[in-house]
Design a protein around this motif. Structure first.
Motif, PDB file in Angstrom:
ATOM      1  N   ARG A   1      -2.564   2.777  -8.803  1.00  0.00           N
ATOM      2  CA  ARG A   1      -1.611   2.743  -7.860  1.00  0.00           C
ATOM      3  C   ARG A   1      -0.309   2.669  -8.150  1.00  0.00           C
ATOM      4  N   LEU A   2       0.745   2.782  -7.076  1.00  0.00           N
ATOM      5  CA  LEU A   2       2.339   3.201  -7.743  1.00  0.00           C
ATOM      6  C   LEU A   2       2.972   1.944  -7.248  1.00  0.00           C
TER       7      LEU A   2
ATOM      8  N   THR B   1       9.179  -1.108  -9.757  1.00  0.00           N
ATOM      9  CA  THR B   1       9.218  -0.836 -11.398  1.00  0.00           C
ATOM     10  C   THR B   1       9.103   0.226 -11.708  1.00  0.00           C
ATOM     11  N   ASN B   2       8.884   1.349 -10.869  1.00  0.00           N
ATOM     12  CA  ASN B   2       8.602   2.667 -11.020  1.00  0.00           C
ATOM     13  C   ASN B   2       7.489   2.990 -11.976  1.00  0.00           C
ATOM     14  N   GLU B   3       6.283   2.216 -11.883  1.00  0.00           N
ATOM     15  CA  GLU B   3       5.341   2.500 -12.902  1.00  0.00           C
ATOM     16  C   GLU B   3       3.926   2.834 -12.110  1.00  0.00           C
ATOM     17  N   VAL B   4       3.144   3.551 -12.837  1.00  0.00           N
ATOM     18  CA  VAL B   4       1.891   3.616 -12.578  1.00  0.00           C
ATOM     19  C   VAL B   4       0.688   2.644 -12.969  1.00  0.00           C
TER      20      VAL B   4
ATOM     21  N   PRO C   1       5.691  -4.208  -3.037  1.00  0.00           N
ATOM     22  CA  PRO C   1       6.457  -2.908  -3.388  1.00  0.00           C
ATOM     23  C   PRO C   1       5.428  -1.729  -3.798  1.00  0.00           C
ATOM     24  N   TYR C   2       4.299  -1.691  -3.388  1.00  0.00           N
ATOM     25  CA  TYR C   2       3.479  -0.549  -3.452  1.00  0.00           C
ATOM     26  C   TYR C   2       3.314   0.591  -2.625  1.00  0.00           C
TER      27      TYR C   2
END
Length: 248
Positions: free
Chosen positions: A93-94, A98-101, A61-62
């Motif tokens: 990395r993004l 999950t829309n997270e850093v 998912p990255y």
């Protein structure tokens, strides 16, 4: 009397041999069925299944699985105590699912920060420069229906933004036809958006769309497109047009 005894002996011998003959006949019949080579088995998905390993989720998912050096600036929320509002030169990395850093704080220590808590994150990119990502919630209009990040490709009077996202393509295995795949797979999407005064709208690149978008400088943009011939389907081509427009 002697005739009666002879008849009984004949009947005894005949009935004693019948089970053996029947057994031999049934054994041969069974053998014939097993050796039958023209049997056709109908593919019926409600009845038969195909043996083999179960499907799995493949891909990732990255935006980029590689940890890249980055600078992170946080939103400081009331009631939250931080020793610093930023981190510099950290591996990041993004995670688009999950829309997270994700921030690598050690060999095995990974911290995750929601996009809504990020003012921006600057990350080295594959183009040999630095990309800045901000929360989509920093923009209005169509951005309000989105989650995750905008990459600010060009900033100015007219912003060029790219919205990376991920979805899962479901397995499409057809048991009856024995075709398709059993695996679910992560799929990436890269959508273009443009924004004036933080109001974002989705954008489909093309000459007509650009001229309508940049109507206030239509003549100059037409001349630029004719002279430079940028590839409007490419990142570099769009970037060149938006940089030119914002400098006029």
């Amino acid at each position: 009397m002697r005739a009666l005894i002879s008849l009984l002996c004949f009947l005894f011998i005949s009935f004693s041999a019948f089970p053996q003959a029947q057994t031999e006949y049934m054994t041969q019949t069974t053998r014939d069925r097993i050796n039958f080579t023209n049997l056709s088995v109908t593919n019926n998905a409600t009845l038969f299944t195909i043996k083999g390993p179960a499907g799995k989720l493949i891909g990732d998912p990255y935006l980029d699985t590689t940890w890249q050096a980055g600078n992170v600036k946080f939103h400081i929320k009331p009631g939250v105590s931080l020793t610093t509002d930023s981190l510099a030169g950290v591996p990041v990395r993004l995670d688009l699912s999950t829309n997270e850093v994700e921030i690598k704080a050690g060999a095995k220590d990974i911290k995750a920060v929601k996009s809504t808590s990020i003012r921006y994150v600057d990350i080295n990119n594959t183009f040999g420069s630095v990309s800045r990502f901000v929360s989509v919630h920093d923009y209005q209009d169509e951005a309000e229906k989105l989650n995750g990040f905008f990459e600010q490709v060009v900033l100015g009077k007219l912003d060029l933004l790219q919205h990376p996202s991920v979805y899962i393509r479901q397995a499409n295995f057809n048991v009856a036809m024995n075709t398709g795949t059993k695996d679910d797979e992560y799929m990436k999407k890269m959508d273009w958006y443009v924004a004036r005064d933080k109001k974002a709208t989705k954008f489909s690149p093309g000459k007509k769309a650009l001229l309508e978008l940049m109507m206030d400088k239509k003549g100059q943009i037409e001349a630029f497109l004719k002279t430079e011939k940028p590839d409007l389907k490419s990142r570099a081509g769009l970037q060149a047009v938006f940089l030119y427009y914002n400098k006029r």
